[in-house]
Motif scaffolding. Structure first.
Motif, PDB file in Angstrom:
ATOM      1  N   LEU A   1      44.751 -20.576 -27.583  1.00 15.88           N
ATOM      2  CA  LEU A   1      43.528 -19.799 -27.376  1.00 15.88           C
ATOM      3  C   LEU A   1      42.865 -20.146 -26.047  1.00 15.88           C
ATOM      4  CD1 LEU A   1      41.422 -17.814 -28.573  1.00 15.88           C
ATOM      5  CD2 LEU A   1      40.302 -19.800 -29.602  1.00 15.88           C
ATOM      6  N   GLU A   2      42.795 -21.439 -25.720  1.00 19.94           N
ATOM      7  CA  GLU A   2      42.105 -21.861 -24.497  1.00 19.94           C
ATOM      8  C   GLU A   2      42.820 -21.412 -23.229  1.00 19.94           C
ATOM      9  OE1 GLU A   2      44.381 -25.433 -26.228  1.00 19.94           O
ATOM     10  OE2 GLU A   2      43.082 -23.799 -26.936  1.00 19.94           O
ATOM     11  N   ASP A   3      44.104 -21.076 -23.351  1.00 21.47           N
ATOM     12  CA  ASP A   3      44.853 -20.611 -22.178  1.00 21.47           C
ATOM     13  C   ASP A   3      44.715 -19.113 -21.960  1.00 21.47           C
ATOM     14  OD1 ASP A   3      45.801 -23.195 -21.721  1.00 21.47           O
ATOM     15  OD2 ASP A   3      47.524 -22.887 -23.059  1.00 21.47           O
ATOM     16  N   VAL A   4      43.999 -18.438 -22.843  1.00 20.21           N
ATOM     17  CA  VAL A   4      43.925 -16.980 -22.792  1.00 20.21           C
ATOM     18  C   VAL A   4      42.506 -16.471 -22.553  1.00 20.21           C
ATOM     19  CG1 VAL A   4      44.290 -14.864 -24.127  1.00 20.21           C
ATOM     20  CG2 VAL A   4      45.959 -16.724 -24.270  1.00 20.21           C
ATOM     21  N   LEU A   5      41.544 -17.024 -23.272  1.00 15.44           N
ATOM     22  CA  LEU A   5      40.169 -16.529 -23.182  1.00 15.44           C
ATOM     23  C   LEU A   5      39.626 -16.590 -21.759  1.00 15.44           C
ATOM     24  CD1 LEU A   5      38.273 -17.773 -26.371  1.00 15.44           C
ATOM     25  CD2 LEU A   5      38.839 -15.427 -25.726  1.00 15.44           C
ATOM     26  N   ASP A   6      38.873 -15.548 -21.406  1.00 17.04           N
ATOM     27  CA  ASP A   6      38.217 -15.432 -20.093  1.00 17.04           C
ATOM     28  C   ASP A   6      39.212 -15.280 -18.949  1.00 17.04           C
ATOM     29  OD1 ASP A   6      35.590 -15.548 -21.076  1.00 17.04           O
ATOM     30  OD2 ASP A   6      35.690 -17.723 -21.192  1.00 17.04           O
ATOM     31  N   ARG A   7      40.443 -14.920 -19.255  1.00 16.92           N
ATOM     32  CA  ARG A   7      41.429 -14.655 -18.201  1.00 16.92           C
ATOM     33  C   ARG A   7      41.796 -13.173 -18.213  1.00 16.92           C
ATOM     34  NH1 ARG A   7      46.373 -18.699 -18.419  1.00 16.92           N
ATOM     35  NH2 ARG A   7      46.754 -17.645 -16.420  1.00 16.92           N
ATOM     36  N   ASP A   8      42.230 -12.674 -17.061  1.00 12.96           N
ATOM     37  CA  ASP A   8      42.630 -11.270 -16.974  1.00 12.96           C
ATOM     38  C   ASP A   8      43.937 -11.034 -17.728  1.00 12.96           C
ATOM     39  OD1 ASP A   8      40.433 -10.682 -15.462  1.00 12.96           O
ATOM     40  OD2 ASP A   8      41.490 -10.823 -13.529  1.00 12.96           O
ATOM     41  N   MET A   9      44.104  -9.822 -18.251  1.00 12.14           N
ATOM     42  CA  MET A   9      45.315  -9.468 -18.984  1.00 12.14           C
ATOM     43  C   MET A   9      46.570  -9.728 -18.151  1.00 12.14           C
ATOM     44  SD  MET A   9      44.389  -8.177 -22.019  1.00 12.14           S
ATOM     45  CE  MET A   9      45.672  -7.074 -22.572  1.00 12.14           C
ATOM     46  N   CYS A  10      46.497  -9.389 -16.867  1.00 16.43           N
ATOM     47  CA  CYS A  10      47.668  -9.520 -16.009  1.00 16.43           C
ATOM     48  C   CYS A  10      47.935 -10.961 -15.598  1.00 16.43           C
ATOM     49  CB  CYS A  10      47.531  -8.630 -14.765  1.00 16.43           C
ATOM     50  SG  CYS A  10      47.491  -6.866 -15.162  1.00 16.43           S
ATOM     51  N   GLU A  11      46.997 -11.872 -15.887  1.00 11.90           N
ATOM     52  CA  GLU A  11      47.241 -13.290 -15.676  1.00 11.90           C
ATOM     53  C   GLU A  11      47.946 -13.900 -16.881  1.00 11.90           C
ATOM     54  OE1 GLU A  11      43.663 -15.335 -14.782  1.00 11.90           O
ATOM     55  OE2 GLU A  11      43.190 -14.150 -13.006  1.00 11.90           O
ATOM     56  N   VAL A  12      47.694 -13.331 -18.053  1.00 11.93           N
ATOM     57  CA  VAL A  12      48.272 -13.853 -19.292  1.00 11.93           C
ATOM     58  C   VAL A  12      49.660 -13.267 -19.536  1.00 11.93           C
ATOM     59  CG1 VAL A  12      47.978 -14.021 -21.797  1.00 11.93           C
ATOM     60  CG2 VAL A  12      45.988 -14.223 -20.275  1.00 11.93           C
ATOM     61  N   TYR A  13      49.818 -11.970 -19.220  1.00  8.97           N
ATOM     62  CA  TYR A  13      51.079 -11.282 -19.475  1.00  8.97           C
ATOM     63  C   TYR A  13      51.698 -10.828 -18.155  1.00  8.97           C
ATOM     64  CZ  TYR A  13      48.952 -11.114 -24.083  1.00  8.97           C
ATOM     65  OH  TYR A  13      48.346 -11.460 -25.259  1.00  8.97           O
ATOM     66  N   LYS A  14      53.018 -10.714 -18.159  1.00  8.77           N
ATOM     67  CA  LYS A  14      53.730 -10.303 -16.945  1.00  8.77           C
ATOM     68  C   LYS A  14      53.671  -8.792 -16.784  1.00  8.77           C
ATOM     69  CE  LYS A  14      56.714 -14.212 -16.030  1.00  8.77           C
ATOM     70  NZ  LYS A  14      58.050 -14.688 -15.679  1.00  8.77           N
ATOM     71  N   PHE A  15      52.455  -8.313 -16.575  1.00 10.79           N
ATOM     72  CA  PHE A  15      52.208  -6.915 -16.274  1.00 10.79           C
ATOM     73  C   PHE A  15      51.457  -6.844 -14.944  1.00 10.79           C
ATOM     74  CE2 PHE A  15      52.252  -6.265 -21.021  1.00 10.79           C
ATOM     75  CZ  PHE A  15      53.323  -5.381 -21.043  1.00 10.79           C
ATOM     76  N   THR A  16      51.564  -5.698 -14.297  1.00  7.45           N
ATOM     77  CA  THR A  16      50.687  -5.392 -13.163  1.00  7.45           C
ATOM     78  C   THR A  16      49.604  -4.461 -13.687  1.00  7.45           C
ATOM     79  OG1 THR A  16      51.897  -3.405 -12.490  1.00  7.45           O
ATOM     80  CG2 THR A  16      52.693  -5.525 -11.633  1.00  7.45           C
TER      81      THR A  16
END
Length: 551
Positions: free
Chosen positions: A53-68
């Motif tokens: 959870l702490e690695d995901v919250l308050d981060r952009d979607m494209c930082e968490v997943y390999k999407f542009t």
């Protein structure tokens, strides 16, 4: 519910009221604000993604997943305000976890007009399969315990979520199949062996109102002609020596669906009898005088173009028209090569799970081989190639050409000599040194401008005449295109020169062929599939090389 929320701040204010529900539910939930920043991430989604959870919250979607921003489904919903419903995605987290999930994403509106966030509901394949097994288990309790129906209980069940790929032709076929699932018309599936006709047939059945009844499949070519009639219609005691009163597959499948695979191998005489079943909805057991009413939907499949089968007399015209009220043409894999990456990701995940091993990465060299092969066995052949390669890899975490060639020698036989490769001391991180001498090419061929093909390749070879095209590190889906190891020379003039040489040569071939991709592939002496892969890798559009276009 969400349309009445007036702002992102209020979303956060409201979350405590739903947190207990969202955290306990078995469906993954992500909520993002208008900029794609994740403001809520529940425990189920954490389990699906295998992220903390702490690695995901308050981060952009494209930082968490390999999407542009352009390829992210959530960002697409935020841009357009259009929901995405029940779409299967294969994606990678930035930490390299491969996820296969069915996702539904809704926009969140402010005052009914302004999109200020999005909420995503996800279920992994594993969860969906578990639910389907439970559903089928519940249904089986209400089925009659008939020995003839026993094979159906052992059959693997597929649904539309089992169909992997985003190719437009495939999606058109899926769309038509979904429509077919809403009615009771006969369906004929047309496609080569290995394209997934069984998956489509089961998807139509389990997506229809007949899903709670039997689904029975039979390959008409696998049953001797003398036995097929009795198997389909049943037998009466005394009809022939040893005959017993036994129901046929039509009776066993009453109110359900029967799938007749390779129906074109059925004898013409039996086709006429089956035609009467389609018209009258009645069957007569072999050796019996009485008729029995049935209510069975028939889905059939053929492996060749119906027009050819009619011309050769393998299908009766009236039988064909009755059997194919809805005809669905399934594209072969060679015509949907843009789905190779998603299929390989899916099979790597599927068979790694079955083998109890970590999901490996795949080298650029192996990717090029997969794109080069013509796949006469279609998706089934690709799956077997991946499964076999995983079985012989041992502890290696990088799938290389040697694994593919060892597991599937037929791939090496079918790939052209200069594509087969990787025989000259290739390492995992530098997979693109391919033997290709000018003697292997036909120097007499010329392109449409009158220049010889040697001119096209001039900047593409060294003094030894060895083809040394080196593709750049390329990993559009993370597991694909394993980059050079950290200790390799990166950004050196040699690597850059190889990159530019291949790119310029492909551009020259496209210019010479006026944007004709097939002709350009012939000029380069590579397969159309490999040409497609190269163009995708270098982000080249054939339209840009059409006459009159400035490049």
């Amino acid at each position: 519910m969400y349309e009445s929320i007036s702002g992102v701040g209020n979303v956060l204010d409201c979350l405590p009221y739903f947190k207990m529900l969202f955290d306990s539910i078995q469906i993954g939930i992500i909520i993002a604000d208008a900029n794609g920043r994740i403001i809520y991430y529940n425990k189920a989604q954490s389990g699906i993604d295998r992220l903390n959870l702490e690695d995901v919250l308050d981060r952009d979607m494209c930082e968490v997943y390999k999407f542009t921003p352009n390829t992210s489904p959530a960002m697409q919903v935020l841009r357009t305000g259009t929901p995405i419903v029940d779409r299967v995605h294969s994606y990678l987290t930035r930490s390299g976890n491969l996820v296969n999930a069915s996702c539904t994403i809704y926009p969140l509106y402010k005052d009914g007009s302004e999109v200020f966030g999005a909420i995503c509901f996800s279920q992994s394949y594993t969860a969906l399969d578990f639910q389907l097994q439970n559903i089928q288990k519940d249904i089986s309790q209400y089925k009659e315990n008939d020995d003839a129906a026993e094979p159906n209980k052992k059959a693997k069940n597929y649904s539309f979520s089992s169909i992997v790929g985003q190719n437009s032709s495939l999606l058109d076929a899926v769309s038509l199949a979904r429509i077919a699932a809403t009615n009771h018309s006969t369906v004929m599936l047309v496609g080569e062996t290995g394209v997934g006709k069984e998956i489509f047939a089961q998807s139509i059945h389990y997506g229809s109102s007949r899903a709670q009844h039997s689904y029975t499949a039979i390959n008409c070519s696998a049953v001797p002609e003398t036995l097929l009639e009795g198997i389909l219609f049943g037998t009466a005691k005394g009809a022939f020596t040893g005959a017993l009163n036994k129901p046929g597959l039509f009776e066993v499948s009453n109110k359900g669906t029967i799938f007749l695979d390779e129906v074109d191998s059925m004898p013409i005489s039996l086709q006429s009898k089956l035609l009467r079943v389609l018209q009258e909805r009645k069957i007569r057991r072999v050796g019996e005088a009485d008729e029995r009413e049935i209510d069975v939907r028939i889905i059939s499949a053929v492996g060749r173009n119906p027009a050819t089968l009619l011309k050769q007399g393998l299908l009766r015209p009236d039988f064909y028209y009755r059997l194919g009220v809805i005809k669905i043409f399934l594209p072969p894999l060679r015509e949907r090569m843009d789905d190779v990456h998603q299929l390989v990701s899916h099979f790597l995940y599927k068979h790694s799970q079955a083998l109890g091993r970590r999901i490996p990465e795949i080298s650029n060299a192996a990717v090029e081989i997969l794109y080069s092969h013509n796949w006469p066995g279609n998706v089934r052949e690709l799956e077997h190639a991946i499964e076999a390669s995983l079985s012989i890899m041992g502890a290696s975490q990088l799938l290389e050409p040697s694994h593919l060639y060892s597991a599937c020698p037929e791939i090496a036989r079918r790939v052209a000599p200069h594509e087969r490769a990787f025989k000259t001391g290739v390492t995992a991180g530098n997979p693109a040194i391919m033997p290709h001498t000018h003697a292997e090419m036909d120097a007499s061929r010329t392109d449409v401008t009158g220049n010889t093909e040697d001119a096209v390749f001039a900047a593409f070879s060294d003094n030894s005449g060895v083809y040394t095209a080196a593709p750049p590190a390329f990993a559009p889906y993370g597991a694909f295109g394993k980059e050079e190891p950290a200790n390799a020379v990166r950004g050196s003039s040699l690597v850059a020169a190889k990159y530019e040489a291949e790119l310029n040569t492909i551009r020259n071939a496209l210019r010479a062929s006026a944007g004709n991709r097939s002709m350009a592939a012939r000029l380069l002496d590579i397969s159309p599939q490999l040409m497609y892969y190269k163009m995708k890798k270098y982000k080249l559009d054939a339209k840009d090389f059409a006459p009159g276009r400035r490049q």
